[in-house]
Scaffold this active site. Sequence first.
Site, mmCIF file in Angstrom:
data_model
loop_
_atom_site.group_PDB
_atom_site.id
_atom_site.type_symbol
_atom_site.label_atom_id
_atom_site.label_comp_id
_atom_site.label_asym_id
_atom_site.label_seq_id
_atom_site.Cartn_x
_atom_site.Cartn_y
_atom_site.Cartn_z
ATOM 1 N N ASN A 149 0.842 -1.203 0.000
ATOM 2 C CA ASN A 149 0.000 0.000 0.000
ATOM 3 C C ASN A 149 0.876 1.252 0.000
ATOM 4 O O ASN A 149 1.990 1.222 0.520
ATOM 5 C CB ASN A 149 -0.897 0.012 1.245
ATOM 6 C CG ASN A 149 -1.951 -1.068 1.190
ATOM 7 O OD1 ASN A 149 -2.457 -1.411 0.128
ATOM 8 N ND2 ASN A 149 -2.287 -1.627 2.354
ATOM 9 N N CYS A 171 -5.478 -7.527 -3.053
ATOM 10 C CA CYS A 171 -5.917 -7.083 -1.733
ATOM 11 C C CYS A 171 -6.978 -8.040 -1.213
ATOM 12 O O CYS A 171 -7.834 -8.496 -1.983
ATOM 13 C CB CYS A 171 -6.478 -5.665 -1.811
ATOM 14 S SG CYS A 171 -7.088 -5.030 -0.233
ATOM 15 N N HIS A 172 -6.944 -8.338 0.087
ATOM 16 C CA HIS A 172 -7.893 -9.312 0.639
ATOM 17 C C HIS A 172 -9.089 -8.679 1.336
ATOM 18 O O HIS A 172 -9.870 -9.371 1.973
ATOM 19 C CB HIS A 172 -7.177 -10.276 1.590
ATOM 20 C CG HIS A 172 -6.427 -9.606 2.700
ATOM 21 N ND1 HIS A 172 -5.420 -10.231 3.384
ATOM 22 C CD2 HIS A 172 -6.539 -8.376 3.255
ATOM 23 C CE1 HIS A 172 -4.940 -9.413 4.315
ATOM 24 N NE2 HIS A 172 -5.613 -8.297 4.256
ATOM 25 N N HIS A 207 -9.457 -0.444 -1.335
ATOM 26 C CA HIS A 207 -9.933 -0.089 0.001
ATOM 27 C C HIS A 207 -11.184 0.777 -0.045
ATOM 28 O O HIS A 207 -11.668 1.192 1.020
ATOM 29 C CB HIS A 207 -8.845 0.600 0.825
ATOM 30 C CG HIS A 207 -7.713 -0.321 1.176
ATOM 31 N ND1 HIS A 207 -6.438 0.120 1.444
ATOM 32 C CD2 HIS A 207 -7.663 -1.676 1.295
ATOM 33 C CE1 HIS A 207 -5.654 -0.911 1.708
ATOM 34 N NE2 HIS A 207 -6.380 -2.018 1.625
#
Length: 454
Positions: A149, A171-172, A207
Amino acid sequence: MNIKIAYIGGGSKAWARRFMQDLALDAELSGEVALYDIDRPAAERNRMIAERIHAKPQAKAHFRYTVADRLEQALTGADFVIISILPGTFREMRTDVHLPEQYGIYQSVGDTAGPGGVLRALRTVPAYEGFARSIQCCCPDAWVLNLTNPMSILVKTLYRVFPGIKAFGCCHEVFHTQDFLCCVLKEMTGQQAQRRDIYTDASGINHFTWITQARYRDTDLLALLPGFMERYFESGYYEHGSAQQWTWDTFAYGNRVKMDLFRRYGALAAAGDRHLAEFVDRSWYLKDAETVRRWHFGLTTVAWREENQRRLIQESEEMAREEREIPLAPSGEELVRLIRGLLGLEVVVSNVNLPNRGQMPGIPEGAIVETNCIFTNGFADPIVSRPLPAGALALVRRCSDNLDLLDEGIAQRSRDKILASFRNQALCSGLTLEESEELFDRMCDAVRNADFPI
């Protein structure tokens, strides 16, 4: 199938260990993993941990782990490149996260959006410019999987410097929201499912991704949310534990921000509340500490991160010295599955970050967006997502455009454009022009070094 994987940031305390476990459990893969890290002793520890993992009876893969002296040595001949680095130290991150508090700006994460996200980008983008040039020179046909990030601008940097690169960001956060939807399904219908059993249509930026459609067989999961929220909105609901876990676990949350945004915009924001709160006006969820508590999440302090890093280093040292057992079980992450898809061993659909080539309506082409993508036989093809509701799209569009402005400013080393992007962060709303410039200058001065781009 014999492959070479270069792991930049090979001393990683968490991601590398999960990856090594998943890799060891795959009977169809073999080859070399070249670990490169500026902290060579950390990479050496990971090499020893990997050898212990692959020596376990249940390990199925045959990989040789090496530690490279130079980045180019790790990259040469690589089929896949994984990048997972900590940009700078926690000294710099302390400035990112806590200096803005003097101006009434609270950050629950501080690594993607807000003042902290901008400063972290200023530190990290120059390194990624170098990575892109080295990849272009040493392994131009390799697939590059980024885990670092701020995700969006780093993927943007890789393509800006090397337009022919084959890179995407992983990304999880969406996975956790899929787990949340499985809980909704169970609570409202009694049916049990795993996250890979459900289909979600995701679109947005990293995000700040949104789910516009979610189904399990013939059940519309989003249609279940109003009834679920009647039961759990006030108390909160955490998919991985107690609804009150946020009071002692800095990574936990009550999903009240997620449910509130769904109620207002008609789509389900697909990240943890700690991330989501940083993409909207600070008065909504991050006005002050009491507001944060009311929304059932916490502010992850840098002091906590430092203590957690010490714990992880101790664990690694004990594992390397064979003083601590190393579990060998699937991590739930997708990296190895994505590699398998690209190798043609299976067909995988997962959310990743790629330049927009039309897969996300309403966002300019070239912007980095997070949508579903199909991985198969050497291709990573984005799937066109459903349009976001107008209100949600307006929120995402502001953040996406601001990321592009920040990328342009860093590429040109333009203080004016970087400052404009800093001022336009949602968390900076409420600052005067003079206050925002003062905060920006103070943050830059606190962490400036020879590689700083302004």
